[in-house]
Design a protein around this motif. Structure first.
Motif, short mmCIF file in Angstrom:
data_model
loop_
_atom_site.label_atom_id
_atom_site.label_comp_id
_atom_site.label_asym_id
_atom_site.label_seq_id
_atom_site.Cartn_x
_atom_site.Cartn_y
_atom_site.Cartn_z
N ASN A 48 0.82 -1.21 0.00
CA ASN A 48 0.00 0.00 0.00
C ASN A 48 0.86 1.26 0.00
N LYS A 49 1.50 1.56 1.13
CA LYS A 49 2.25 2.82 1.24
C LYS A 49 3.77 2.63 1.21
N ASP A 98 -5.14 -0.89 -1.18
CA ASP A 98 -5.49 -0.47 0.17
C ASP A 98 -6.44 -1.53 0.74
#
Length: 243
Positions: free
Chosen positions: A35-36, A59
């Motif tokens: 995701n990040k 996400d």
């Protein structure tokens, strides 16, 4: 020879990264769900083994979108071959029940339980017979500690899901789980605190990343093992009280 692939959530760092690299070294193409995190180095390291790596930004809190995500992968041929889904991504937060707001509870369960539920049921629909699922739980499920209330409950649910899905998806797909101990220090603790805590385990250690990697291979390659819950924690789960 049939293509081998692994779809791994949370595969950009820590245990997920080690799982991805180990499977790539063993000849698996990697579908890296993140995701990040920065995945640049992990992708490069996977490709050093000559295997393909597809980075998929997802996400997992938006688990409602997972069915369409998995359908898209299937339409693109990603599930052709002998497949392994590793539900590894997790939110690990220290909150006692009295501090666990509805928002915290919702976020933890979305990533730790609802997303694996959706990923698993769609994987079972699209993957070829003989493929398998390995869920990464936690040895904390053997107790009812309150310090990580929502986290522990989400992992307990994940283990119950493992047992239910092993029956539901048989004989096409096998479903198993691994419950690690404290094999990697938390980002919120010092190395000294980490070592002091794991020394309390009956074996004087809380297992290792290498043991978890071996367990994943055994569970996936064995054609009869399903519904298994394996602990890799140096015996921590047999002790009473929280560690």
């Amino acid at each position: 020879m049939k293509r081998k692939y692994a779809l791994i959530t949370g595969a950009a760092k820590r245990l997920g990264r080690e799982i991805a690299l180990n499977l790539a070294k063993s000849g698996y193409d990697i579908l890296l769900v993140y995701n990040k995190s920065d995945v640049t180095q992990t992708i490069a390291d996977i490709k050093k083994y000559g295997m393909s790596c597809e980075a998929l930004k997802v996400d997992l809190t938006e688990y409602e979108k997972i069915p369409s995500f998995m359908e898209n992968l299937n339409n693109r041929g990603y599930f052709d071959g002998n497949g392994l889904l590793v539900n590894n991504a997790s939110i690990f937060m220290r909150y006692f029940p009295e501090d666990t707001t509805p928002q915290i509870l919702d976020e933890i369960f979305r990533v730790n339980f609802f997303a694996p539920y959706q990923l698993s049921r769609m994987f079972a629909q699209y993957a070829e017979s003989g493929s398998s699922i390995v869920n990464i739980a936690d040895s904390k499920i053997s107790k009812n500690g309150t310090a990580y209330s929502a986290y522990v409950l989400s992992k307990k649910a994940l283990v119950d899901m493992t047992l239910q899905f092993s029956a539901a998806f048989a004989p096409k797909i096998r479903v198993n789980a691994i419950c690690p101990g404290s094999v990697i220090a938390s980002i919120n603790e010092t190395q000294e605190c980490f070592e002091r805590r794991i020394e309390k385990a009956p074996m004087g250690n809380a297992g290792s990343v290498e043991e978890i990697l071996s367990m994943i291979k055994i569970l996936h390659e064995s054609k009869s093992m399903t519904g298994q819950i394996l602990y890799a924690d140096g015996g921590m789960h047999v002790l009473t009280g929280e560690i």
